[in-house]
Design an enzyme around this catalytic site. Structure first.
Site, PDB file in Angstrom:
ATOM      1  N   ASN A 123       0.842  -1.194   0.000  1.00  0.00           N
ATOM      2  CA  ASN A 123       0.000   0.000   0.000  1.00  0.00           C
ATOM      3  C   ASN A 123       0.880   1.249   0.000  1.00  0.00           C
ATOM      4  OD1 ASN A 123      -2.429   1.508   0.340  1.00  0.00           O
ATOM      5  ND2 ASN A 123      -1.979   1.701   2.502  1.00  0.00           N
TER       6      ASN A 123
ATOM      7  N   ASP B 221       5.382  -4.877   2.421  1.00  0.00           N
ATOM      8  CA  ASP B 221       4.279  -4.187   3.060  1.00  0.00           C
ATOM      9  C   ASP B 221       3.072  -5.138   3.155  1.00  0.00           C
ATOM     10  OD1 ASP B 221       3.405  -1.217   3.817  1.00  0.00           O
ATOM     11  OD2 ASP B 221       1.804  -1.984   2.546  1.00  0.00           O
ATOM     12  N   TRP B 222       1.866  -4.682   2.780  1.00  0.00           N
ATOM     13  CA  TRP B 222       0.697  -5.553   2.825  1.00  0.00           C
ATOM     14  C   TRP B 222       0.830  -6.737   1.877  1.00  0.00           C
ATOM     15  CZ3 TRP B 222      -2.790  -6.409   6.243  1.00  0.00           C
ATOM     16  CH2 TRP B 222      -3.199  -5.404   7.116  1.00  0.00           C
TER      17      TRP B 222
ATOM     18  N   GLU C 285      10.299  -4.817   4.967  1.00  0.00           N
ATOM     19  CA  GLU C 285       9.354  -3.816   5.460  1.00  0.00           C
ATOM     20  C   GLU C 285       7.930  -4.362   5.403  1.00  0.00           C
ATOM     21  OE1 GLU C 285       9.569  -0.326   6.654  1.00  0.00           O
ATOM     22  OE2 GLU C 285      11.376  -1.369   7.296  1.00  0.00           O
TER      23      GLU C 285
ATOM     24  N   HIS D 127      10.985   2.815   3.821  1.00  0.00           N
ATOM     25  CA  HIS D 127       9.954   1.790   3.671  1.00  0.00           C
ATOM     26  C   HIS D 127       9.889   1.220   2.258  1.00  0.00           C
ATOM     27  CE1 HIS D 127       6.397  -0.450   4.750  1.00  0.00           C
ATOM     28  NE2 HIS D 127       5.691   0.106   3.769  1.00  0.00           N
TER      29      HIS D 127
END
Length: 290
Positions: free
Chosen positions: A54, A120-121, A144, A269
């Site tokens: 995201n 991430d997601w 991350e 990130h």
């Protein structure tokens, strides 16, 4: 095992998207994706599936896939509601994203071993899929990544923690995320070390201090599985990082059963935007030797 980064920053980070997007029907929507293989039966290497987080899309892998594709079929998709994929009238909660991903993979890569490359997601979705399809997994690459965070301090610190706390306050969260588009204008830009020339659901799905309960339970199952699995894993991290700082990276490398770690240098990130060539070449080298 950890590797130190190269001394010089990476050159030639391209903004061009060198791939043709395909579209496939999945449930009541359409998923846009890239597939570097010639057919479903293409047996070049182990299929690598790249899953973004995201608020990005398959575009974020544009400088990484070219390093891997000479030796392996590479697939990446725009998650439902993101990038060039369709935006059906759903709530976009974790379980719905997971269902669309599962049905997409059933169609595009129904058999054979795969390596998931996730961020991430995309990592949370990838771990969830791997937990339910362990027999298909040859390896996992991640950085991350979203996981169950027992405390706010474990999830983030400083301004980022304050931003995520604000997102969860009904009166201010919708204004920040929808009216002011804060996740794109603030979090995305601040998550990249180099300079860069409305969204609501994902930031509030992050399981922090057990909330949301259903997401926390589901991610806890796949995270616990990850910590016990013998599957080869490759973990990248940067300094200072956001959700995977140095001490957390070392904890994972000490805890995972079959892990290799690579420190890439400065980054926050979105490491794909700061160290794509290092990440791509390391993935290729690692995947050819597992």
């Amino acid at each position: 095992m950890t590797h130190t980064p190269p001394a010089e920053p990476e050159p030639n980070i391209s903004s061009e998207f060198p791939f043709e997007l395909h579209v496939i029907d999945v449930l009541d929507g359409k998923i846009a994706y890239i597939d570097t293989g010639n057919s479903l039966n293409d047996d070049i290497g182990i299929t690598h599936i790249f899953i973004h987080g995201n608020p990005t899309s398959s575009y974020i892998w544009r400088n990484i896939i070219p390093h891997v594709m000479p030796k392996a079929r590479c697939i990446t998709l725009d998650l439902i509601g993101m990038g060039s994929s369709s935006k059906p009238n759903i709530s976009y909660r974790f379980h719905e994203h997971a269902e669309y991903l599962d049905k997409f993979l059933e169609k595009v890569v129904p058999t054979g071993k795969v390596i998931l490359v996730t961020h991430d997601w995309g990592s949370a979705l990838g771990f969830d899929w791997a937990f339910n399809n362990e027999h298909r997994i040859a390896g996992l690459v991640f950085f991350e990544f979203v996981r169950p965070f027992p405390t706010w301090e474990d999830a983030s610190q400083g301004d980022i923690q304050q931003a995520f706390r604000s997102f969860r306050v009904e009166q201010t969260g919708r204004k920040l995320l929808i009216d002011e588009n804060a996740f794109i204008n603030k979090v995305l830009v601040d998550g990249i070390a180099r300079s860069l020339s409305p969204l609501y659901r994902w930031p509030n799905e992050v399981p922090i201090e057990g909330v949301p309960v259903d997401v926390n339970e589901r991610l806890t199952k796949s995270h616990d599985w990850l910590l016990q699995a013998d599957i080869p894993t490759l973990l990248f991290w940067a300094d200072p990082g956001w959700v995977i700082r140095a001490e957390k990276a070392q904890w994972y490398l000490n805890t995972l059963r079959n892990a290799k770690g690579i420190f890439v240098g400065k980054g926050y990130h979105f490491l794909q935007e700061d160290h794509p060539h290092r990440i791509g070449t390391e993935i290729l080298d690692w995947s050819q030797n597992i």
